[in-house]
Scaffold this active site. Structure first.
Site, PDB file in Angstrom:
ATOM      1  N   GLY A  54       0.780  -1.222   0.000  1.00  0.00           N
ATOM      2  CA  GLY A  54       0.000   0.000   0.000  1.00  0.00           C
ATOM      3  C   GLY A  54       0.815   1.277   0.000  1.00  0.00           C
ATOM      4  CB  CYS A  55       4.275   2.154   0.495  1.00  0.00           C
ATOM      5  SG  CYS A  55       4.095   2.093   2.287  1.00  0.00           S
ATOM      6  CD  GLN A  56       2.546   7.418  -5.418  1.00  0.00           C
ATOM      7  OE1 GLN A  56       2.503   8.221  -4.500  1.00  0.00           O
ATOM      8  NE2 GLN A  56       2.122   7.701  -6.623  1.00  0.00           N
TER       9      GLN A  56
END
Length: 146
Positions: A54-56
Site C-alpha cells: 500500500g505504499c506508492q
C-alpha cells in the site's frame, strides 16, 4: 544504554519540527535529512516479502525480537519515504513490544505531518505504522507462548 521511552522520543521530534513553525519546505528537507541518516538495509532483506503493502514507493521493513523488545530496520527507494520510515524507526525501534503495539503516535498530529507530506504519502505512512504494530502484535503473541 536503554533507549528513551516512546513518548520521550516523540516529544523530541515535536520540538525539532517545531523549529520550522509553518515552513513546509524546511520540514520536508529535515525529513529527507533524517532519511539520509538511516543506515542502509542489507540487500538480502530487500525482497518482496519485506515490502510494505500500500505504499506508492518501495519500503522494506524487517524486525528482529531481542527479549521483550523489537528492533526494526528499513529502507526505501525515495528520499521522503525513507525519512518517514526513519522517523518511525526512531520512535518505535528497540522499544518494548507491548509499548509498540499500544503506542499513540501523537507526534504525527503535533508536527502537522498531513500538511507537508500529502494524502498519498499519508496513506503509505499509515500502512508503515500498521505493519510495524502488526509485527509487534505477532511478537507479543510469540512471547506469551514462551
Amino acid at each position: 544504554m536503554e533507549k528513551p521511552p516512546i513518548n520521550t522520543v516523540q516529544n523530541e521530534i515535536i520540538e525539532e519540527f517545531g523549529l520550522f513553525e509553518d515552513d513546509r519546505n524546511g520540514k520536508l528537507e529535515y525529513l529527507i535529512d533524517l532519511g539520509e541518516k538511516l543506515p542502509p538495509l542489507e540487500e538480502n532483506h530487500k525482497m518482496e516479502d519485506n515490502l510494505i503493502k500500500g505504499c506508492q514507493s518501495k519500503v522494506w521493513l524487517v524486525s528482529e525480537r531481542e527479549d521483550d523488545r523489537l528492533k526494526y530496520k528499513a529502507d526505501s527507494n525515495t528520499a521522503i519515504t525513507k525519512g518517514l520510515i526513519a522517523l518511525l524507526i526512531r520512535v518505535l525501534s528497540e522499544q518494548k513490544i507491548g509499548d509498540i503495539a499500544r503506542a499513540d503516535l501523537y507526534f504525527i498530529r503535533d508536527i502537522g505531518m498531513n500538511t507537508f507530506i500529502g494524502s498519498q504519502r499519508s496513506n503509505g505512512f499509515a500502512n508503515m505504522i500498521n505493519q510495524m504494530k502488526l509485527e509487534a502484535a505477532m511478537a507479543y503473541r510469540e512471547m506469551e507462548k514462551e
